[in-house]
Design a protein around this motif. Sequence first.
Motif, PDB file in Angstrom:
ATOM      1  N   ASP A 138      35.629  51.897  12.701  1.00 42.49           N
ATOM      2  CA  ASP A 138      35.588  51.048  11.506  1.00 42.49           C
ATOM      3  C   ASP A 138      34.268  50.311  11.319  1.00 42.49           C
ATOM      4  O   ASP A 138      33.963  49.845  10.235  1.00 42.49           O
ATOM      5  CB  ASP A 138      36.734  50.022  11.533  1.00 42.49           C
ATOM      6  CG  ASP A 138      38.083  50.684  11.317  1.00 42.49           C
ATOM      7  OD1 ASP A 138      38.120  51.842  10.858  1.00 42.49           O
ATOM      8  OD2 ASP A 138      39.103  50.043  11.617  1.00 42.49           O
ATOM      9  N   ASN A 139      33.481  50.183  12.380  1.00 38.31           N
ATOM     10  CA  ASN A 139      32.187  49.489  12.310  1.00 38.31           C
ATOM     11  C   ASN A 139      31.007  50.453  12.190  1.00 38.31           C
ATOM     12  O   ASN A 139      29.862  50.069  12.384  1.00 38.31           O
ATOM     13  CB  ASN A 139      31.994  48.598  13.540  1.00 38.31           C
ATOM     14  CG  ASN A 139      33.056  47.526  13.626  1.00 38.31           C
ATOM     15  OD1 ASN A 139      33.445  46.944  12.620  1.00 38.31           O
ATOM     16  ND2 ASN A 139      33.556  47.272  14.827  1.00 38.31           N
ATOM     17  N   TRP A 140      31.308  51.716  11.925  1.00 37.16           N
ATOM     18  CA  TRP A 140      30.289  52.762  11.764  1.00 37.16           C
ATOM     19  C   TRP A 140      29.480  52.999  13.038  1.00 37.16           C
ATOM     20  O   TRP A 140      28.335  53.418  12.978  1.00 37.16           O
ATOM     21  CB  TRP A 140      29.367  52.473  10.575  1.00 37.16           C
ATOM     22  CG  TRP A 140      30.109  52.406   9.287  1.00 37.16           C
ATOM     23  CD1 TRP A 140      30.395  51.273   8.579  1.00 37.16           C
ATOM     24  CD2 TRP A 140      30.694  53.491   8.546  1.00 37.16           C
ATOM     25  NE1 TRP A 140      31.116  51.592   7.457  1.00 37.16           N
ATOM     26  CE2 TRP A 140      31.313  52.947   7.408  1.00 37.16           C
ATOM     27  CE3 TRP A 140      30.743  54.876   8.747  1.00 37.16           C
ATOM     28  CZ2 TRP A 140      31.970  53.734   6.463  1.00 37.16           C
ATOM     29  CZ3 TRP A 140      31.404  55.651   7.815  1.00 37.16           C
ATOM     30  CH2 TRP A 140      32.005  55.083   6.690  1.00 37.16           C
ATOM     31  N   GLN A 141      30.073  52.707  14.195  1.00 33.52           N
ATOM     32  CA  GLN A 141      29.401  53.021  15.454  1.00 33.52           C
ATOM     33  C   GLN A 141      29.560  54.511  15.722  1.00 33.52           C
ATOM     34  O   GLN A 141      30.636  55.078  15.516  1.00 33.52           O
ATOM     35  CB  GLN A 141      29.995  52.202  16.598  1.00 33.52           C
ATOM     36  CG  GLN A 141      29.698  50.725  16.458  1.00 33.52           C
ATOM     37  CD  GLN A 141      30.422  49.904  17.505  1.00 33.52           C
ATOM     38  OE1 GLN A 141      31.601  50.113  17.757  1.00 33.52           O
ATOM     39  NE2 GLN A 141      29.701  48.979  18.109  1.00 33.52           N
ATOM     40  N   ARG A 142      28.496  55.120  16.222  1.00 37.49           N
ATOM     41  CA  ARG A 142      28.470  56.565  16.409  1.00 37.49           C
ATOM     42  C   ARG A 142      29.148  56.981  17.707  1.00 37.49           C
ATOM     43  O   ARG A 142      28.857  56.447  18.764  1.00 37.49           O
ATOM     44  CB  ARG A 142      27.032  57.059  16.394  1.00 37.49           C
ATOM     45  CG  ARG A 142      26.371  56.809  15.069  1.00 37.49           C
ATOM     46  CD  ARG A 142      24.919  57.176  15.104  1.00 37.49           C
ATOM     47  NE  ARG A 142      24.292  56.783  13.853  1.00 37.49           N
ATOM     48  CZ  ARG A 142      23.029  56.975  13.590  1.00 37.49           C
ATOM     49  NH1 ARG A 142      22.232  57.533  14.484  1.00 37.49           N
ATOM     50  NH2 ARG A 142      22.523  56.596  12.436  1.00 37.49           N
ATOM     51  N   GLY A 143      30.055  57.954  17.579  1.00 34.35           N
ATOM     52  CA  GLY A 143      30.752  58.492  18.738  1.00 34.35           C
ATOM     53  C   GLY A 143      30.380  59.940  18.959  1.00 34.35           C
ATOM     54  O   GLY A 143      29.204  60.304  18.909  1.00 34.35           O
ATOM     55  N   ARG A 144      31.368  60.780  19.147  1.00 34.63           N
ATOM     56  CA  ARG A 144      31.161  62.201  19.448  1.00 34.63           C
ATOM     57  C   ARG A 144      30.347  62.868  18.341  1.00 34.63           C
ATOM     58  O   ARG A 144      30.605  62.694  17.162  1.00 34.63           O
ATOM     59  CB  ARG A 144      32.516  62.897  19.583  1.00 34.63           C
ATOM     60  CG  ARG A 144      32.452  64.365  19.975  1.00 34.63           C
ATOM     61  CD  ARG A 144      32.005  64.509  21.420  1.00 34.63           C
ATOM     62  NE  ARG A 144      31.729  65.874  21.798  1.00 34.63           N
ATOM     63  CZ  ARG A 144      32.568  66.648  22.455  1.00 34.63           C
ATOM     64  NH1 ARG A 144      33.762  66.197  22.787  1.00 34.63           N
ATOM     65  NH2 ARG A 144      32.211  67.872  22.802  1.00 34.63           N
ATOM     66  N   GLU A 145      29.373  63.675  18.747  1.00 33.08           N
ATOM     67  CA  GLU A 145      28.478  64.332  17.801  1.00 33.08           C
ATOM     68  C   GLU A 145      28.983  65.730  17.455  1.00 33.08           C
ATOM     69  O   GLU A 145      29.424  66.477  18.324  1.00 33.08           O
ATOM     70  CB  GLU A 145      27.066  64.399  18.390  1.00 33.08           C
ATOM     71  CG  GLU A 145      26.016  64.800  17.404  1.00 33.08           C
ATOM     72  CD  GLU A 145      24.602  64.547  17.891  1.00 33.08           C
ATOM     73  OE1 GLU A 145      23.674  65.051  17.253  1.00 33.08           O
ATOM     74  OE2 GLU A 145      24.420  63.839  18.917  1.00 33.08           O
TER      75      GLU A 145
ATOM     76  N   GLN B 154      39.753  57.730   8.913  1.00 30.97           N
ATOM     77  CA  GLN B 154      38.701  58.256   9.788  1.00 30.97           C
ATOM     78  C   GLN B 154      37.336  58.177   9.106  1.00 30.97           C
ATOM     79  O   GLN B 154      37.207  58.418   7.917  1.00 30.97           O
ATOM     80  CB  GLN B 154      39.002  59.713  10.154  1.00 30.97           C
ATOM     81  CG  GLN B 154      37.993  60.335  11.100  1.00 30.97           C
ATOM     82  CD  GLN B 154      38.003  59.691  12.470  1.00 30.97           C
ATOM     83  OE1 GLN B 154      39.034  59.604  13.114  1.00 30.97           O
ATOM     84  NE2 GLN B 154      36.857  59.212  12.911  1.00 30.97           N
ATOM     85  N   ARG B 155      36.340  57.829   9.897  1.00 29.42           N
ATOM     86  CA  ARG B 155      34.966  57.726   9.399  1.00 29.42           C
ATOM     87  C   ARG B 155      34.039  58.605  10.234  1.00 29.42           C
ATOM     88  O   ARG B 155      34.269  58.819  11.422  1.00 29.42           O
ATOM     89  CB  ARG B 155      34.473  56.280   9.471  1.00 29.42           C
ATOM     90  CG  ARG B 155      35.212  55.368   8.528  1.00 29.42           C
ATOM     91  CD  ARG B 155      34.745  53.953   8.670  1.00 29.42           C
ATOM     92  NE  ARG B 155      35.314  53.134   7.608  1.00 29.42           N
ATOM     93  CZ  ARG B 155      34.936  51.920   7.334  1.00 29.42           C
ATOM     94  NH1 ARG B 155      33.978  51.347   8.035  1.00 29.42           N
ATOM     95  NH2 ARG B 155      35.491  51.254   6.342  1.00 29.42           N
ATOM     96  N   PHE B 156      32.988  59.056   9.551  1.00 26.79           N
ATOM     97  CA  PHE B 156      31.917  59.802  10.199  1.00 26.79           C
ATOM     98  C   PHE B 156      30.592  59.276   9.665  1.00 26.79           C
ATOM     99  O   PHE B 156      30.518  58.808   8.527  1.00 26.79           O
ATOM    100  CB  PHE B 156      31.998  61.305   9.873  1.00 26.79           C
ATOM    101  CG  PHE B 156      33.260  61.956  10.329  1.00 26.79           C
ATOM    102  CD1 PHE B 156      33.389  62.443  11.630  1.00 26.79           C
ATOM    103  CD2 PHE B 156      34.336  62.097   9.463  1.00 26.79           C
ATOM    104  CE1 PHE B 156      34.558  63.042  12.050  1.00 26.79           C
ATOM    105  CE2 PHE B 156      35.508  62.695   9.875  1.00 26.79           C
ATOM    106  CZ  PHE B 156      35.625  63.177  11.173  1.00 26.79           C
TER     107      PHE B 156
END
Length: 188
Positions: free
Chosen positions: A54-61, A92-94
């Motif tokens: 929700d905070n637009w932090q980047r996870g799995r690429e 879900q966000r990307f």
Amino acid sequence: MAILRFRIYFEEDDSVYRDVAIRHTQSFQELHTAILKAFEFDSKHAATFFRSNDNWQRGREISLEVYDKAYKAPPLLMKDTPVGSEIRDPNQRFVYLYDFVKNWSFLVELINVSKEENPKLTYPAMVRKEGIPPSQYGTKSLLGEKFADVEEKYDLSRDAEGFGTEGEDSGEDHGAEDHGSEEHNEDF
């Protein structure tokens, strides 16, 4: 079959966005192509998605290809990864990055899931468009490309033949004329 509707915001201006509908079984590569088409970008550069919170932090690429850089975990490949397989929650966000030199950044948010396919659409499809997209390689005129063609065809520059010289003798004092007054511009 589930239809996922994503809102893709241009990161620097959230009033500029496109909504793209895609089947949950279609790949991230198809979503990547749909985003580029929706924002009128070419497909000549590197690109990657990151699963996000929700905070637009980047996870799995989820990458177009494996690039020569350090990864915390090996990236998933867009062509092999169905969009639906990376949906973890209803919102879900990307984060989508395109052209690592210019670093175009887009925020991709799931806004709707539907079981009904629209038979008139070919998926993925842009289903909503708001705002003027950024220009990939420079400035984009609000008047569009057609105005530039007219300007070029008729050469609308001030000193072009036929502008400001009709009826003037070479011996007149041009400094005394007021070319900006309304009287001389009534025909325009």
